[in-house]
Write a protein that holds these residues in place. Structure first.
Motif, mmCIF file in Angstrom:
data_model
loop_
_atom_site.group_PDB
_atom_site.id
_atom_site.type_symbol
_atom_site.label_atom_id
_atom_site.label_comp_id
_atom_site.label_asym_id
_atom_site.label_seq_id
_atom_site.Cartn_x
_atom_site.Cartn_y
_atom_site.Cartn_z
ATOM 1 N N SER A 191 0.834 -1.214 -0.130
ATOM 2 C CA SER A 191 -0.198 -0.051 -0.063
ATOM 3 C C SER A 191 0.688 1.141 0.046
ATOM 4 C CB SER A 191 -1.159 0.008 1.346
ATOM 5 O OG SER A 191 -1.775 -1.228 1.142
ATOM 6 N N VAL A 192 0.246 2.235 -0.601
ATOM 7 C CA VAL A 192 0.992 3.626 -0.619
ATOM 8 C C VAL A 192 0.044 4.587 0.168
ATOM 9 C CG1 VAL A 192 2.191 5.263 -1.934
ATOM 10 C CG2 VAL A 192 2.367 2.888 -2.617
ATOM 11 N N ALA A 193 0.623 5.340 0.970
ATOM 12 C CA ALA A 193 -0.166 6.398 1.513
ATOM 13 C C ALA A 193 0.447 7.787 1.205
ATOM 14 C CB ALA A 193 -0.161 6.387 3.253
ATOM 15 N N PHE A 194 -0.745 8.600 0.532
ATOM 16 C CA PHE A 194 -0.280 10.105 0.211
ATOM 17 C C PHE A 194 -0.821 10.914 1.195
ATOM 18 C CE2 PHE A 194 -0.073 7.383 -3.650
ATOM 19 C CZ PHE A 194 0.898 8.163 -4.457
ATOM 20 N N PHE A 195 -0.048 11.818 1.793
ATOM 21 C CA PHE A 195 -0.532 12.929 2.808
ATOM 22 C C PHE A 195 -0.207 14.288 2.179
ATOM 23 C CE2 PHE A 195 0.794 9.191 5.205
ATOM 24 C CZ PHE A 195 -0.218 9.070 6.218
ATOM 25 N N ASP A 196 -1.110 15.073 2.533
ATOM 26 C CA ASP A 196 -0.904 16.617 1.932
ATOM 27 C C ASP A 196 -1.603 17.422 3.131
ATOM 28 O OD1 ASP A 196 -0.288 18.110 -0.604
ATOM 29 O OD2 ASP A 196 -2.134 18.946 -0.129
ATOM 30 N N LEU A 197 -0.871 18.447 3.431
ATOM 31 C CA LEU A 197 -1.349 19.151 4.569
ATOM 32 C C LEU A 197 -2.466 20.103 3.986
ATOM 33 C CD1 LEU A 197 2.262 20.362 5.930
ATOM 34 C CD2 LEU A 197 0.676 18.805 6.655
ATOM 35 N N ASP A 198 -3.530 20.458 4.627
ATOM 36 C CA ASP A 198 -4.757 21.220 4.420
ATOM 37 C C ASP A 198 -4.300 22.545 4.593
ATOM 38 O OD1 ASP A 198 -6.120 18.758 3.820
ATOM 39 O OD2 ASP A 198 -6.679 18.797 6.156
ATOM 40 N N HIS A 199 -4.649 23.376 3.428
ATOM 41 C CA HIS A 199 -4.378 24.841 3.539
ATOM 42 C C HIS A 199 -3.018 25.408 3.836
ATOM 43 C CE1 HIS A 199 -8.894 24.635 3.236
ATOM 44 N NE2 HIS A 199 -8.794 23.951 4.513
ATOM 45 N N PHE A 200 -2.084 24.644 3.557
ATOM 46 C CA PHE A 200 -0.674 24.914 3.677
ATOM 47 C C PHE A 200 -0.409 26.316 3.125
ATOM 48 C CE2 PHE A 200 3.893 24.765 2.806
ATOM 49 C CZ PHE A 200 4.231 24.754 4.221
ATOM 50 N N ARG A 201 -0.941 26.174 1.654
ATOM 51 C CA ARG A 201 -0.012 27.528 1.053
ATOM 52 C C ARG A 201 -0.906 28.727 1.539
ATOM 53 N NH1 ARG A 201 -1.233 27.139 -5.196
ATOM 54 N NH2 ARG A 201 0.422 25.498 -4.849
ATOM 55 N N ALA A 202 -1.813 28.690 2.338
ATOM 56 C CA ALA A 202 -2.518 29.938 2.999
ATOM 57 C C ALA A 202 -1.513 30.506 4.238
ATOM 58 C CB ALA A 202 -3.981 29.703 3.295
ATOM 59 N N TYR A 203 -1.204 29.057 5.046
ATOM 60 C CA TYR A 203 -0.086 29.267 6.068
ATOM 61 C C TYR A 203 0.974 29.933 5.635
ATOM 62 C CZ TYR A 203 2.877 28.200 9.887
ATOM 63 O OH TYR A 203 3.855 28.286 10.709
ATOM 64 N N ASN A 204 1.446 29.616 4.689
ATOM 65 C CA ASN A 204 2.965 29.705 4.139
ATOM 66 C C ASN A 204 2.810 31.346 3.600
ATOM 67 O OD1 ASN A 204 5.664 28.946 3.628
ATOM 68 N ND2 ASN A 204 5.228 29.110 1.350
ATOM 69 N N ASP A 205 1.802 31.572 3.105
ATOM 70 C CA ASP A 205 1.675 33.344 2.506
ATOM 71 C C ASP A 205 1.537 33.899 3.834
ATOM 72 O OD1 ASP A 205 1.765 32.402 0.066
ATOM 73 O OD2 ASP A 205 -0.379 32.192 -0.298
ATOM 74 N N LEU A 206 0.858 33.647 4.920
ATOM 75 C CA LEU A 206 0.516 34.442 6.116
ATOM 76 C C LEU A 206 1.765 34.277 6.825
ATOM 77 C CD1 LEU A 206 -1.339 35.622 7.867
ATOM 78 C CD2 LEU A 206 -2.054 33.733 9.058
ATOM 79 N N ALA A 207 2.327 33.130 7.262
ATOM 80 C CA ALA A 207 3.668 33.121 8.110
ATOM 81 C C ALA A 207 4.807 33.279 7.410
ATOM 82 C CB ALA A 207 3.632 31.646 8.815
ATOM 83 N N GLY A 208 5.241 33.317 6.202
ATOM 84 C CA GLY A 208 6.325 33.334 5.592
ATOM 85 C C GLY A 208 6.962 31.926 5.384
ATOM 86 N N ILE B 146 -2.839 23.225 11.775
ATOM 87 C CA ILE B 146 -2.960 22.689 10.451
ATOM 88 C C ILE B 146 -3.187 20.888 10.425
ATOM 89 C CG2 ILE B 146 -1.284 21.830 8.486
ATOM 90 C CD1 ILE B 146 0.165 24.412 8.802
ATOM 91 N N THR B 147 -4.071 20.678 9.650
ATOM 92 C CA THR B 147 -4.726 19.315 9.595
ATOM 93 C C THR B 147 -3.986 18.770 8.185
ATOM 94 O OG1 THR B 147 -6.495 19.981 8.407
ATOM 95 C CG2 THR B 147 -6.401 19.814 10.689
#
Length: 398
Positions: free
Chosen positions: A267-284, A356-357
């Motif tokens: 099996s292969v598990a794919f994980f992606d952080l939810d709304h990470f781009r918004a956090y990155n834009d806000l926090a730097g 972050i979820t």
């Protein structure tokens, strides 16, 4: 008067006879001494000639031995120089086989790499062996002469195998590969970790054999470890220390082939952080990189050693779960989701940030695809669709 004359003649004759006998005795003695001298002289000459021949043979033997040692020294020096360069892991076995062939007058040589789980040995290079024997040759750890050497992690000569217990010899006889001879088997190790095994089927005896084995073993082990470290640097994501996608995809294809051969599930598990781009834009980007490092550390601490983890894209992580079915993979994914939600402290990098979820998608071989490309395409596509509609959950591909 006449009587005196006869007496004088008689005395003279008697004295002459005594002189003659004495002369003959002295002459015989002289001849005997001469003969003894000649005999001794002949013995000394023969002894000297033999000593000369022996000395000549020793000189020739010394010259031959010196020439042989000089040849071996040049070979090992060239080996050390070559191995000191930048070599890929796949480039080293042919070189080591070539050197072993020269050092041990070897024939029928083969080189094996262990798999990631140290359960099998895969043939990567051979010399003097028939193609039908070497095609897709895989040996289980502990089986035959080569597998036994790999498991024991000691260089083994033909005599060493003969000195093993009857139980070991019986197992070797039952599990050895027919047609694959073994005169000498050398494992290459670094800090107890098996890096490879070389098998020499036929070879000429060497007085310095043990020392030569150690030299070749040490030089080869250092070269293989350096290549492994270089490969690791080239296959590692600089930010998180996890594997990069290129290396992960290669390994995934190899593990799918292995699962196909043995009928295992993967099996292969794919994980992606939810709304990470918004956090990155806000926090730097600096705070964003810190969060990605934390996620990488969290995965590293909670993934089994036999499994493989990589960072695929900016905030997407992929875990290959060996011999794992869909239900088990989903349980693992849910565990990671909870850990991200409860333990990932993003506020320490940006105080006003919320939690972050993470979302996860599970795909399975052979159910969802029979190669890395198909599995990954399915996993990333379904994960993106799931994040658009929901998020913060782990789902199995349907």
């Amino acid at each position: 008067m006449q009587s005196l004359l006869y007496l004088a003649i008689l005395i003279f004759f008697f004295l002459f006879l005594i002189f003659l006998l004495n002369w003959r005795h002295e002459k015989g003695k002289t001849q005997q001494i001469e003969q003894e001298y000649q005999r001794r002289l002949s013995f000394e000459e023969r002894h000297s000639a033999e000593a000369l021949r022996s000395m000549k043979a020793k000189v020739e033997s010394f010259d031959k031995e010196s020439s042989e040692k000089k040849r071996l020294f040049v070979i090992l020096l060239d080996l050390a120089k070559t191995l000191g360069g930048v070599l890929g892991r796949e480039e080293i076995p042919p070189l080591l086989v070539q050197i072993a062939q020269q050092i041990f007058d070897g024939d029928e040589l083969s080189f094996f790499f262990p798999d990631a789980h140290r359960t099998e040995l895969r043939l990567v290079f051979s010399y003097g062996l028939p193609k039908e024997l070497t095609k897709n040759l895989v040996i289980k750890m502990g089986d035959g002469y080569i597998g036994h050497t790999a498991a024991k992690k000691l260089a083994m000569t033909k005599q060493d195998f003969e000195n093993e217990s009857n139980i070991v010899k019986e197992k070797i006889a039952q599990t050895k590969i027919e047609g694959l001879n073994t005169f000498l088997c050398i494992p290459f190790l670094y800090r107890g970790n098996l890096l490879g095994v070389m098998n020499i089927g036929k070879a000429g005896q060497k007085e310095e054999e043990k020392n030569l084995i150690l030299l070749l073993q040490n030089l080869g082990s250092i070269a293989l470890e350096n290549a492994r470290l270089l490969e690791e640097l080239q296959s590692t994501d600089r930010l998180t220390g996890l594997y990069n996608w290129r290396y992960f995809e290669e390994r995934l294809n190899a593990e799918i082939s292995r699962a196909m051969r043995f009928g295992h599930s993967l099996s292969v598990a794919f994980f992606d952080l939810d709304h990470f781009r918004a956090y990155n834009d806000l926090a730097g980007s600096e705070a964003g990189d810190a969060v990605l490092k934390d996620v990488g550390e969290l995965l590293r601490n909670n993934v089994r050693k036999i499994d493989l983890t990589c960072r695929k894209e900016e905030d997407m992580f992929v875990v290959m779960l060996l011999e794992t079915d869909r239900e088990q993979a989903q349980q693992f994914g849910e565990k990671i989701r909870r850990l991200v939600e409860t333990e990932l402290q993003v506020s320490k990098h940006f105080p006003s940030a919320e939690k972050i979820t993470v979302s996860g998608m599970i795909v399975n071989y052979p159910r969802d695809g029979n190669n890395a490309g198909t599995l990954c395409q399915t996993g990333t596509k379904l994960l993106a669709e799931f994040q658009k509609t929901s998020g913060n959950g782990i789902v199995v591909a349907t």
